[in-house]
Design a protein around this motif. Sequence first.
Motif, PDB file in Angstrom:
ATOM      1  N   GLN A  90     -30.351  30.402   8.840  1.00  0.00           N
ATOM      2  CA  GLN A  90     -30.056  31.351   9.852  1.00  0.00           C
ATOM      3  C   GLN A  90     -28.442  31.326   9.993  1.00  0.00           C
ATOM      4  OE1 GLN A  90     -32.297  32.678  13.234  1.00  0.00           O
ATOM      5  NE2 GLN A  90     -33.769  31.167  12.526  1.00  0.00           N
ATOM      6  N   ILE A  91     -27.914  30.225  10.100  1.00  0.00           N
ATOM      7  CA  ILE A  91     -26.597  30.124  10.436  1.00  0.00           C
ATOM      8  C   ILE A  91     -25.636  30.458   9.068  1.00  0.00           C
ATOM      9  CG2 ILE A  91     -24.621  28.221  11.079  1.00  0.00           C
ATOM     10  CD1 ILE A  91     -27.055  27.086  12.878  1.00  0.00           C
ATOM     11  N   ALA A  92     -26.464  29.627   7.913  1.00  0.00           N
ATOM     12  CA  ALA A  92     -25.592  30.007   6.822  1.00  0.00           C
ATOM     13  C   ALA A  92     -25.157  31.624   6.330  1.00  0.00           C
ATOM     14  CB  ALA A  92     -26.353  29.491   5.478  1.00  0.00           C
ATOM     15  N   LEU A  93     -25.823  32.684   6.945  1.00  0.00           N
ATOM     16  CA  LEU A  93     -25.530  33.882   6.701  1.00  0.00           C
ATOM     17  C   LEU A  93     -24.578  34.336   7.614  1.00  0.00           C
ATOM     18  CD1 LEU A  93     -29.448  35.012   6.234  1.00  0.00           C
ATOM     19  CD2 LEU A  93     -27.775  34.406   4.429  1.00  0.00           C
ATOM     20  N   LYS A  94     -24.118  33.641   8.504  1.00  0.00           N
ATOM     21  CA  LYS A  94     -23.219  34.273   9.604  1.00  0.00           C
ATOM     22  C   LYS A  94     -21.785  33.721   9.320  1.00  0.00           C
ATOM     23  CE  LYS A  94     -26.394  33.570  13.481  1.00  0.00           C
ATOM     24  NZ  LYS A  94     -26.522  35.153  13.851  1.00  0.00           N
ATOM     25  N   ARG A  95     -20.883  34.146   9.780  1.00  0.00           N
ATOM     26  CA  ARG A  95     -19.317  33.638   9.439  1.00  0.00           C
ATOM     27  C   ARG A  95     -18.908  32.332  10.347  1.00  0.00           C
ATOM     28  NH1 ARG A  95     -16.239  37.797   7.290  1.00  0.00           N
ATOM     29  NH2 ARG A  95     -14.392  37.061   8.181  1.00  0.00           N
ATOM     30  N   VAL A  96     -19.611  31.372   9.666  1.00  0.00           N
ATOM     31  CA  VAL A  96     -19.431  30.091  10.436  1.00  0.00           C
ATOM     32  C   VAL A  96     -18.893  29.286   8.992  1.00  0.00           C
ATOM     33  CG1 VAL A  96     -20.547  27.954  11.178  1.00  0.00           C
ATOM     34  CG2 VAL A  96     -21.310  30.088  11.890  1.00  0.00           C
ATOM     35  N   PRO A  97     -17.511  28.491   9.550  1.00  0.00           N
ATOM     36  CA  PRO A  97     -16.988  27.641   8.516  1.00  0.00           C
ATOM     37  C   PRO A  97     -17.717  26.568   8.083  1.00  0.00           C
ATOM     38  CG  PRO A  97     -15.829  27.355  10.578  1.00  0.00           C
ATOM     39  CD  PRO A  97     -16.873  28.625  10.789  1.00  0.00           C
ATOM     40  N   ALA A  98     -17.555  26.082   6.851  1.00  0.00           N
ATOM     41  CA  ALA A  98     -18.058  24.955   6.431  1.00  0.00           C
ATOM     42  C   ALA A  98     -17.813  24.525   5.007  1.00  0.00           C
ATOM     43  CB  ALA A  98     -19.675  24.965   6.270  1.00  0.00           C
ATOM     44  N   ASP A  99     -16.827  23.458   5.083  1.00  0.00           N
ATOM     45  CA  ASP A  99     -16.107  23.074   3.822  1.00  0.00           C
ATOM     46  C   ASP A  99     -17.248  22.696   2.744  1.00  0.00           C
ATOM     47  OD1 ASP A  99     -13.619  23.735   4.523  1.00  0.00           O
ATOM     48  OD2 ASP A  99     -13.324  21.477   5.474  1.00  0.00           O
ATOM     49  N   MET A 100     -16.897  23.050   1.293  1.00  0.00           N
ATOM     50  CA  MET A 100     -17.897  22.607   0.474  1.00  0.00           C
ATOM     51  C   MET A 100     -17.409  21.004   0.115  1.00  0.00           C
ATOM     52  SD  MET A 100     -19.752  25.117   0.025  1.00  0.00           S
ATOM     53  CE  MET A 100     -19.972  26.869  -0.104  1.00  0.00           C
ATOM     54  N   THR A 101     -17.936  20.177   0.560  1.00  0.00           N
ATOM     55  CA  THR A 101     -17.870  18.834   0.362  1.00  0.00           C
ATOM     56  C   THR A 101     -18.662  18.135  -0.511  1.00  0.00           C
ATOM     57  OG1 THR A 101     -19.569  18.256   2.110  1.00  0.00           O
ATOM     58  CG2 THR A 101     -17.244  18.448   2.916  1.00  0.00           C
ATOM     59  N   PHE A 102     -19.780  18.835  -1.069  1.00  0.00           N
ATOM     60  CA  PHE A 102     -20.114  18.123  -2.098  1.00  0.00           C
ATOM     61  C   PHE A 102     -21.032  19.183  -3.333  1.00  0.00           C
ATOM     62  CE2 PHE A 102     -23.654  15.916  -4.239  1.00  0.00           C
ATOM     63  CZ  PHE A 102     -23.487  14.836  -4.564  1.00  0.00           C
ATOM     64  N   PRO A 103     -20.820  18.795  -4.513  1.00  0.00           N
ATOM     65  CA  PRO A 103     -20.263  17.578  -4.926  1.00  0.00           C
ATOM     66  C   PRO A 103     -18.379  17.804  -4.870  1.00  0.00           C
ATOM     67  CG  PRO A 103     -20.949  19.066  -7.005  1.00  0.00           C
ATOM     68  CD  PRO A 103     -21.423  19.788  -5.590  1.00  0.00           C
ATOM     69  N   PRO A 104     -17.891  16.688  -4.730  1.00  0.00           N
ATOM     70  CA  PRO A 104     -16.539  16.830  -4.628  1.00  0.00           C
ATOM     71  C   PRO A 104     -15.836  17.238  -5.711  1.00  0.00           C
ATOM     72  CG  PRO A 104     -17.260  14.663  -4.752  1.00  0.00           C
ATOM     73  CD  PRO A 104     -18.379  15.326  -4.688  1.00  0.00           C
ATOM     74  N   PRO A 105     -14.777  18.120  -5.829  1.00  0.00           N
ATOM     75  CA  PRO A 105     -13.870  18.589  -6.773  1.00  0.00           C
ATOM     76  C   PRO A 105     -13.059  17.484  -7.462  1.00  0.00           C
ATOM     77  CG  PRO A 105     -12.515  19.111  -4.950  1.00  0.00           C
ATOM     78  CD  PRO A 105     -13.885  18.628  -4.257  1.00  0.00           C
ATOM     79  N   PRO A 106     -13.089  17.531  -8.760  1.00  0.00           N
ATOM     80  CA  PRO A 106     -12.486  16.176  -9.502  1.00  0.00           C
ATOM     81  C   PRO A 106     -10.866  16.259  -9.256  1.00  0.00           C
ATOM     82  CG  PRO A 106     -12.898  17.998 -11.048  1.00  0.00           C
ATOM     83  CD  PRO A 106     -13.577  18.303  -9.490  1.00  0.00           C
ATOM     84  N   ASN A 107     -10.209  15.240  -9.130  1.00  0.00           N
ATOM     85  CA  ASN A 107      -9.022  15.098  -8.772  1.00  0.00           C
ATOM     86  C   ASN A 107      -8.210  13.937  -9.624  1.00  0.00           C
ATOM     87  OD1 ASN A 107      -6.248  13.952  -7.947  1.00  0.00           O
ATOM     88  ND2 ASN A 107      -6.436  15.811  -6.301  1.00  0.00           N
ATOM     89  N   ALA A 108      -7.635  13.992 -10.779  1.00  0.00           N
ATOM     90  CA  ALA A 108      -7.367  12.675 -11.773  1.00  0.00           C
ATOM     91  C   ALA A 108      -6.225  11.874 -11.071  1.00  0.00           C
ATOM     92  CB  ALA A 108      -6.475  13.433 -12.881  1.00  0.00           C
ATOM     93  N   GLU A 109      -5.243  12.397 -10.174  1.00  0.00           N
ATOM     94  CA  GLU A 109      -4.270  11.351  -9.716  1.00  0.00           C
ATOM     95  C   GLU A 109      -5.293  10.528  -8.589  1.00  0.00           C
ATOM     96  OE1 GLU A 109      -1.256  13.475  -7.823  1.00  0.00           O
ATOM     97  OE2 GLU A 109      -0.176  14.376  -9.851  1.00  0.00           O
ATOM     98  N   LYS A 110      -6.048  11.225  -7.730  1.00  0.00           N
ATOM     99  CA  LYS A 110      -6.941  10.319  -6.604  1.00  0.00           C
ATOM    100  C   LYS A 110      -7.633   9.448  -7.562  1.00  0.00           C
ATOM    101  CE  LYS A 110      -8.357  12.646  -3.055  1.00  0.00           C
ATOM    102  NZ  LYS A 110      -9.118  13.518  -2.359  1.00  0.00           N
TER     103      LYS A 110
END
Length: 374
Positions: A90-110
């Motif tokens: 139910q909460i997923a349909l609301k305006r609630v922030p949640a960062d997309m942490t998985f799968p993490p984005p690739p970062n060549a330098e990191k």
Amino acid sequence: ALPWGGRLSALRTVATAPEQQLTPDARQTQAALSSRFPLLADAIAAEAQARATLREAWHPDVDVDEKQEQGRTWQQYADAIDQREAWLQQIALKRVPADMTFPPPPNAEKLASRLGPGQAVLSYHDAPGGLVAFLCTSEACVAWDCGSTDRLHRRLITPLLQALGNYDANREMSVEELLTDNWQQPAAQLYEALLGSSQLDLSELQELIVVPDGPLWYVPFEALVAKIDGQLTPLISLTRVRYAPTVALAVSNSGPLRRVQRTGVLVGELVPGERPEHRDEEAAALEAAVQDVVRLESPLPTAAPVTACVLDQLVVLDDVETAVGGPMDWSPLPLDRRGAPGTLASWTAIPHYGPQRIFLPGMHTAAEHGGRGS
């Protein structure tokens, strides 16, 4: 809905994660969720309390009274998980922030900063124009083309798998086949096709982390053969080889694994013996070598993913079929009661807990059919 990742997964991760695993921003998001949705917080708290009780007290070898009491706790645990999931949907349909942490984005330098001396990440991308390879070390990243994926599959991958005896799941191999080295020629050809342009210095390599794509998921990179001083040498004789599902997950900074306090063991078809007592005798040696073993038998006290939450590692000595639909539709622990959800997709609904090491020696994939159908 996505079987893995997506907004629901992001909310689940931040809402249920132990505080020490969260970034400062994620901790604020978790606190805001608990404050705004107290019934979600209550369900998560009930889930945590039931899990702690079961980790302390659960063991299959208990008397009738204890079994009934634990059965009630298992039900409370499963109900709390269901309530938590219902609120999150139910909460997923609301305006609630949640960062997309998985799968993490690739970062060549990191990635390069996390690689140590002698470590290399070898990743592949099955693009419409052919297979592209990337090699990253702590010093540099290079890329090259490997040619047509279909051609590699038909002319090199399938012949190698068949040379190793993978024609079908029930084929017997003779002693002569086990002793032959005929597999080395296709293994050397596939090495040249996949790594020949990499300029990888095998003498300096200590660990190769492979991120496959497409049919390369069925390639045993350990068996690929390189020519060293004129001698054909398998990669496993030169370096450690391990696999990762994405580049960003190739090198983890999540800290050490938990200390193993409870190991679940399923004694099934991989253990020799026609009768259960014979299999018990054969399994005794394994169980004697592992501390705090819990024998898993049917029926489980609740659905397999829920039961597994109180385990630190899992050993499944049984056939595990993966050709049952989508990539998340198979069950790592094939002991569920009829109608109970036990697919891999349902395991992802209970993050942060459960076995961190899972051993599936009887897992069946398209590799045992020579890669056909992959």
